[in-house]
Design an enzyme around this catalytic site. Sequence first.
Site, PDB file in Angstrom:
ATOM      1  N   GLN A  47      18.978  10.430  -3.777  1.00 16.96           N
ATOM      2  CA  GLN A  47      18.102  11.620  -3.815  1.00 16.96           C
ATOM      3  C   GLN A  47      18.846  12.822  -3.117  1.00 16.96           C
ATOM      4  O   GLN A  47      18.247  13.951  -3.303  1.00 16.96           O
ATOM      5  CB  GLN A  47      16.622  11.349  -3.520  1.00 16.96           C
ATOM      6  CG  GLN A  47      15.795  10.465  -4.250  1.00 16.96           C
ATOM      7  CD  GLN A  47      14.887   9.888  -3.485  1.00 16.96           C
ATOM      8  OE1 GLN A  47      13.593  10.459  -3.777  1.00 16.96           O
ATOM      9  NE2 GLN A  47      14.724   8.853  -2.836  1.00 16.96           N
ATOM     10  N   HIS A  50      18.981  14.291  -7.587  1.00 13.51           N
ATOM     11  CA  HIS A  50      18.485  15.670  -7.498  1.00 13.51           C
ATOM     12  C   HIS A  50      19.439  16.748  -7.454  1.00 13.51           C
ATOM     13  O   HIS A  50      19.083  17.758  -6.905  1.00 13.51           O
ATOM     14  CB  HIS A  50      17.592  15.412  -6.055  1.00 13.51           C
ATOM     15  CG  HIS A  50      16.275  14.698  -6.188  1.00 13.51           C
ATOM     16  ND1 HIS A  50      15.575  14.260  -5.177  1.00 13.51           N
ATOM     17  CD2 HIS A  50      15.624  14.175  -7.500  1.00 13.51           C
ATOM     18  CE1 HIS A  50      14.438  13.547  -5.458  1.00 13.51           C
ATOM     19  NE2 HIS A  50      14.613  13.604  -7.026  1.00 13.51           N
ATOM     20  N   CYS A  97      25.250  36.080 -11.661  1.00  9.79           N
ATOM     21  CA  CYS A  97      26.010  35.411 -12.574  1.00  9.79           C
ATOM     22  C   CYS A  97      27.166  36.289 -12.943  1.00  9.79           C
ATOM     23  O   CYS A  97      26.821  37.435 -13.544  1.00  9.79           O
ATOM     24  CB  CYS A  97      25.075  34.729 -13.815  1.00  9.79           C
ATOM     25  SG  CYS A  97      26.217  34.092 -14.974  1.00  9.79           S
ATOM     26  N   ALA A 109      18.670   3.373   9.498  1.00  5.52           N
ATOM     27  CA  ALA A 109      19.856   3.202   8.460  1.00  5.52           C
ATOM     28  C   ALA A 109      21.061   2.677   9.080  1.00  5.52           C
ATOM     29  O   ALA A 109      21.722   1.754   8.749  1.00  5.52           O
ATOM     30  CB  ALA A 109      19.792   4.004   7.264  1.00  5.52           C
TER      31      ALA A 109
END
Length: 254
Positions: free
Chosen positions: A89, A109, A149, A235
Site C-alpha cells: 500500500q 495505492h 498539465c 518489521a
Amino acid sequence: MLDARVLVLTGAGVSAESGIPTFRGKDGYWRDLNPAKLATPEAFANDPGLVWEWYRERRQRIRNAQPNPAHKAIEKLAQHAHEFLLVTQNVDDLHARAGSSKEKMVQIHGDIFVTRCSRCDFRRHDYEHDHEHDHEHEHESEDIDVPRCPQCEGLMRPGVVWFGEQLPWHELRRVENYLKAGACDFVIVAGTTATFGYIIDWAVRAIANDGGLIEVNPEETPLSRFATQRVRKPAALALLRIVDELAISRSSKL
Ligand code: OAD
C-alpha cells in the site's frame, strides 16, 4: 529455492523505520493536519496548493530515506520463493530500492513520484526535484505551486489513490490473477492497520487452502484474528528472522 507460493502485503509500518511517518496514530499528523483528510479528492479540490505541499515534503523525505532491513528481507524472500507477489500500500519507492522487481510487486495505492493530470491521461515520473520544479514554473498561473498539465492545462495531481477513489484497474487485476492462479503456502502481512477490506480479503483468500498467515505488527489489527502467527515487533527487527526461519523449515538452500 524455497518451495512455496507466497504473498506479502505491506503498509506504512514497513517504512516507519526508514523515517517515513505512518498515516494513523499520533506520529502520522502533518502540521496538525490529519493525513487521512489530506489524501482525498475533496482536499485537493479545496486547496490543491496545500495538498501539493504535503506531497512535496513527503517526496523529499522519501528521497532522503533508505530502505531498512524489512524491505531487504522481503526482497530476499522474493528472490528465493518459487512463486511470489508483494502487494504494497506504500507509495514510496523503498521496496524497489531494496531490489524488489516490478514484476513481483504491485503498488496498489499508486506511486508518489508519478504526477498525473486530473483531467486527461497525461502522466509523468517526477523523481528529480529539479525536474519537478521546472514544470511548476512552466505555466504562469495563480497557483504557482500547483503544476499544470502541458497537454490540457488541467491541474496536475500526485499519482496516488485517494480515499473514495477506485484502485488502479491493471494492478487490481494482477493481484486477482495471482490469487486465482493458486492458494498460497503462506502470507506475510507487515506494518498495516488493515483498514481496507480488500487487504483482509486478499490475505484470507490466499490462505484458504490451510496456508499460514504471519502478521508482523507491534499492534493488534482486524487481521490478527486470522493470523496463525502474530509477531508483535517492528518489521525491521522481525522480518529477516522470519524469512530465515521459513527458509530453514521449508528448504535448506535459501
Ligand atoms: P497506517 O498508518 O494505517 O498503519 C501503520 C501500521 O503499521 C499500524 O498498524 C502500526 O501498528 C504499524 N507499525 C508501526 N510501526 C511499525 C513497525 N516498525 N513495524 C511494523 N509495523 C509497524 O498505514 P497503512 O495500514 O499502510 O492510503 O495505511 C493504509 C493506507 O491508508 C495507506 O496506504 C494510505 C492511507 O490512507 C492511501 O493513501 C490511499
